[in-house]
Design a protein around this motif. Structure first.
Motif, mmCIF file in Angstrom:
data_model
loop_
_atom_site.group_PDB
_atom_site.id
_atom_site.type_symbol
_atom_site.label_atom_id
_atom_site.label_comp_id
_atom_site.label_asym_id
_atom_site.label_seq_id
_atom_site.Cartn_x
_atom_site.Cartn_y
_atom_site.Cartn_z
ATOM 1 N N ASN A 1 -2.186 8.034 -6.644
ATOM 2 C CA ASN A 1 -3.130 7.420 -7.570
ATOM 3 C C ASN A 1 -3.856 8.514 -8.348
ATOM 4 O O ASN A 1 -4.196 9.558 -7.807
ATOM 5 C CB ASN A 1 -4.143 6.562 -6.826
ATOM 6 N N PRO B 1 -9.398 7.520 -6.071
ATOM 7 C CA PRO B 1 -8.838 6.446 -6.928
ATOM 8 C C PRO B 1 -8.185 5.345 -6.071
ATOM 9 O O PRO B 1 -7.443 5.641 -5.134
ATOM 10 C CB PRO B 1 -7.808 7.178 -7.790
ATOM 11 N N ALA B 2 -8.493 4.093 -6.401
ATOM 12 C CA ALA B 2 -7.939 2.954 -5.655
ATOM 13 C C ALA B 2 -6.738 2.337 -6.375
ATOM 14 O O ALA B 2 -6.101 1.427 -5.835
ATOM 15 C CB ALA B 2 -9.022 1.897 -5.449
ATOM 16 N N TYR B 3 -6.436 2.847 -7.575
ATOM 17 C CA TYR B 3 -5.358 2.261 -8.362
ATOM 18 C C TYR B 3 -4.513 3.385 -8.931
ATOM 19 O O TYR B 3 -4.861 4.558 -8.834
ATOM 20 C CB TYR B 3 -5.919 1.386 -9.499
ATOM 21 N N LYS B 4 -3.406 3.033 -9.505
ATOM 22 C CA LYS B 4 -2.540 4.051 -10.088
ATOM 23 C C LYS B 4 -3.275 4.857 -11.135
ATOM 24 O O LYS B 4 -3.014 6.054 -11.301
ATOM 25 C CB LYS B 4 -1.285 3.387 -10.693
ATOM 26 N N HIS C 1 -7.414 5.162 -12.171
ATOM 27 C CA HIS C 1 -8.758 4.695 -11.849
ATOM 28 C C HIS C 1 -9.745 5.557 -12.622
ATOM 29 O O HIS C 1 -9.856 6.750 -12.394
ATOM 30 C CB HIS C 1 -9.002 4.808 -10.344
ATOM 31 N N GLN D 1 -13.660 6.107 -13.778
ATOM 32 C CA GLN D 1 -14.998 5.726 -13.333
ATOM 33 C C GLN D 1 -16.016 6.615 -14.011
ATOM 34 O O GLN D 1 -15.839 7.822 -14.082
ATOM 35 C CB GLN D 1 -15.101 5.850 -11.809
ATOM 36 N N TRP E 1 -10.310 -6.469 -17.565
ATOM 37 C CA TRP E 1 -9.416 -6.603 -16.415
ATOM 38 C C TRP E 1 -8.074 -7.107 -16.920
ATOM 39 O O TRP E 1 -7.994 -8.127 -17.576
ATOM 40 C CB TRP E 1 -9.983 -7.607 -15.407
ATOM 41 N N GLY F 1 -4.617 -8.296 -15.327
ATOM 42 C CA GLY F 1 -4.077 -8.663 -14.016
ATOM 43 C C GLY F 1 -4.986 -9.675 -13.370
ATOM 44 O O GLY F 1 -5.812 -10.310 -14.018
ATOM 45 N N TYR G 1 -8.063 -11.005 -11.568
ATOM 46 C CA TYR G 1 -9.460 -10.740 -11.221
ATOM 47 C C TYR G 1 -10.034 -11.925 -10.482
ATOM 48 O O TYR G 1 -10.598 -11.808 -9.419
ATOM 49 C CB TYR G 1 -10.279 -10.453 -12.477
#
Length: 747
Positions: A18, A26-29, A31, A33, A63, A65, A67
């Motif tokens: 990620n 990072p929690a996603y591919k 991320h 912030q 978003w 995808g 949510y």
């Protein structure tokens, strides 16, 4: 640890692959912030804000995808805009796809942009708009169309208190043709009440609707109206009104069976038919509206005899209840000079509602002669008059013998929905009216205004050589507050000799003593002794007939041979072998026998039948001459005669030389090929000539002289052949044998 960490979390790649920007976890591919600053992320090709294609701002989230349960794209923020094709649109526009994947801001063709919601009020944005419910083309400010039996508009109001209504209309001055009114107050006719519908015509408006539907409590009407505010009507109806319940008069009475609603001058009251203001027909009553004309009925001048019957339904009476018929009239649409004689009119009541092809007859009410040489109504005074009581009415017409002419009148007819007329005609005797139709003769009846009256009644008191003729009239009336005034009709008054008649009254219910207070030649008054009842009473008035105070019998009645003439002229019913000789008047003399004008000429009857059966037998001029020899006319013009003859001719036929008819479908082809064809007359002529030629030949063959001539001719022929043979032998010509040739077998 991570695979890559640049700038202490500014760009970080985790062991799981990620990518984090601004975060080391990072929690996603990918991320991104932001821990502070203006923007989280920005993707574009320049630094200009207006050129950005995708922008992530502070406090806003995009978003892509899942949510929520159904979210594919979620936009959040206290203030955001959506721009397409360089435009953010205008208020009220919606984002609309064009079907190719492109979107744009568009003004909708309807919907909220035409309406404004202000608090709890919803209204169109323009005062020119019409609103339609159940229709796409409203023609009014509000038009509601409901299919089938569904209720179009339903209004319900829970009444709290005071003057409230489920539906209320307010009409300003001079309005008409509307539901309108103002709130009721305690000072208004109906007081302060709660209404389903309330309306009142203000000021001097006319033709409006004013009234109320009141609730079920209290002694109130379902519909009420008041005309005291203006100067017109509490209710005005231009059309049919149907009442399925009782109809009450001004005194709150519904009346009894057979009574009629009569005006009292200031209100209405149910009274018995035939009283002073009863329901008996009076004056002229026409039955139907003119639609066409005919010469076939009620009398037909083109034939020596005719009969017809007209049926009048009781339901056709215009709001009255029959009564005494004193005259009948028929309407002539086209005048004619023909003089009808031996005419009769008969009447009778019937339960029939349709006529058949039969003779009905009835009570004879008129007889005589008449010429209809002017257009318009032609009236016949009945003698005696006829009383139409309860059922339908048959009126039968008859004439004959009358010499026919073509100068016949045309009578007007009316169209009905039932078989209301029959008719028949003949030259040889009274016919059965076998033809029926729904086109009835236009008829007008004259009524006296009472059940018995216009009908004067004559009582003949015979004695020696003098007699007298009193007349009487009767009727029914009702007291009003113990008093009644009755007027005689003009016909009765005209026949009085100037003196007051004798009047007798009889009460028809409980009352104090009734008496005739006043009477003269125009009417009388009746008073109840110390009473104020409304009782009905019968009355009869008797008087002497003006002009008949000292009548004399006709001279022919007191003549010495009167009884003998009557005995000879009239038929004796007990004698079935002989008929009466007949009677007629001429120059004031009573004569026994048949009037010469009534005796038909059998030769002319035969000529007329011949013309009817085969008009093409002679030319128009020949027929005209033959009819003229009897002093008659054909009855049709030469143009009409030629048209009838032409329409009666069959299709032209062709024949061959042997007299055989050629099929019609071959004719055109034979004409094209030049095949010889003959008309019917030509073929018949050839056939006739062949018969003649054959007959002549047979006749000649049997003639001795002809036989001798034939024998001599035969002898001369033989002699000629002999001479020819002899001449041929001398020249060596023996048939086909050559001069040098020898016969076969000759040596």
């Amino acid at each position: 640890m991570g695979l890559l960490n640049v700038g202490t979390g500014k760009f970080f790649v985790s062991d799981a692959g990620n990518v984090g920007i601004g975060t080391t976890s990072p929690a996603y591919k990918l991320h991104v912030q932001n821990t502070g600053g203006a923007s989280s992320a920005k993707i574009g090709y320049s630094s200009a804000y207006t050129d950005n294609r995708l922008f992530f701002g502070d406090g806003s989230y995009v978003w892509v995808g899942e949510y929520g349960a159904d979210d594919r794209l979620s936009l959040r923020g206290s203030s955001m805009s959506l721009q397409t094709n360089g435009s953010t649109g205008s208020a009220g526009q919606v984002l609309t796809a064009d079907g190719s994947g492109l979107c744009s801001w568009q003004t909708p063709s309807g919907g909220s942009s035409y309406w404004t919601l202000s608090g709890s009020n919803l209204y169109p944005n323009s005062t020119t708009y019409n609103v339609g419910i159940g229709t796409t083309s409203p023609g009014y400010k509000l038009q509601v169309n409901s299919p089938g039996s569904a209720t179009a508009i339903y209004a319900y109001k829970t009444i709290a208190s005071g003057d409230e209504a489920a539906v209320m209309g307010v009409g300003e001055t001079r309005n008409y043709g509307y539901l309108g009114g103002t709130r009721a107050t305690a000072s208004e006719p109906f007081g302060s009440f709660n209404y389903g519908v309330y309306g009142r015509v203000q000021n001097t408006g006319w033709g409006g609707f004013g009234g109320m539907f009141y609730n079920t409590s209290g002694n109130w009407a379902a519909l009420a109206g008041d005309a005291s505010i203006g100067y017109n009507y509490a209710g005005y109806f231009s059309g049919n009104v149907r009442v399925t319940g009782a109809f009450y008069d001004s005194y709150g009475n519904a009346g009894t069976s057979g009574q009629v609603l009569s005006s009292t001058g200031s209100g209405t009251q149910w009274v018995d038919g035939g009283g002073s203001g009863g329901s008996y027909c009076s004056g002229n009553v026409e039955f139907g509206t003119y639609s066409s004309t005919t010469r076939l009925y009620p009398w037909n001048a083109y034939y020596n005899y005719s009969r017809s019957t007209s049926l009048l339904l009781r339901s056709e009476l215009p709001g009255c209840d029959g009564g005494q018929i004193t005259a009948i009239a028929v309407y002539v649409g086209t005048a004619g000079s023909h003089n009808f004689t031996n005419m009769y009119i008969y009447m009778q009541e019937t339960t029939l509602s349709n006529l058949s092809g039969t003779w009905y007859g009835g009570t004879q009410v008129w007889s005589g002669s008449r010429t209809f040489n002017t257009t318009g109504w032609h009236s016949f005074t009945l003698s005696p008059s006829f009383r139409w009581d309860n059922n339908n009415l048959l009126i039968s017409f008859q004439h004959g013998y009358t010499g026919w002419t073509s100068n016949y009148p045309y009578f007007r007819t009316v169209s009905t929905s039932f078989t209301s007329q029959n008719y028949g005609y003949s030259d040889s005797g009274l016919p059965t009216p076998s033809y029926t139709t729904t086109a009835r003769a236009l008829i007008r009846l004259t009524f006296s205004g009472s059940r018995s009256g216009g009908g004067d009644r004559y009582v003949y008191i015979m004695g020696d050589s003098t007699w007298s003729e009193p007349i009487y009239k009767n009727g029914t009336a009702r007291l009003e507050s113990g008093r009644a005034n009755v007027s005689f009709d003009d016909v009765f008054v005209s026949k009085l000799n100037g003196n007051a008649p004798t009047v007798v009254v009889t009460p028809m219910g409980p009352s104090n003593q009734l008496y005739v207070a006043e009477v003269d030649a125009t009417g009388f008054s009746v008073v109840e002794n110390h009473g104020t009842s409304d009782v009905r009473f019968n009355w009869i008035a008797i008087a002497k007939h003006k002009g008949y105070e000292n009548p004399q019998l006709p001279a022919e009645v007191i003549a010495y041979d009167y009884n003998e003439k009557i005995s000879r002229g009239l038929h004796n019913d007990s004698d079935i072998r002989t008929d009466g000789e007949g009677l007629y008047f001429e120059n004031d003399d009573l004569i026994v026998g048949v009037h010469p004008s009534l005796i038909p000429d059998p030769n002319f009857i035969a000529l007329k039948e011949e013309f009817t059966e085969n008009p093409g037998k002679r030319s128009f001029r020949e027929w005209q001459s033959m009819f003229g020899s009897y002093g008659k006319e054909i009855g049709i013009s030469e143009e009409e005669y030629n048209r009838q003859i032409a329409s009666a001719q069959p299709e032209e036929a062709f024949f061959d030389e042997y007299g055989n008819q050629i099929p019609p479908e071959w004719v055109e082809e034979f004409k094209a090929e030049g095949v010889q064809m003959f008309s019917y007359e030509e073929a018949q002529e050839r056939r006739k000539q062949a018969y003649i030629d054959n007959a002549r030949a047979m006749k000649k063959a049997q003639d001795p002289e002809f036989q001798r001539e034939k024998e001599e001719e035969h002898r001369r022929e033989i002699e000629k052949h002999r001479k020819d043979d002899h001449r041929n032998n001398e020249t060596g010509k023996t048939g086909n044998i050559a001069p040098d040739a020898k016969p076969e077998g000759e040596k």
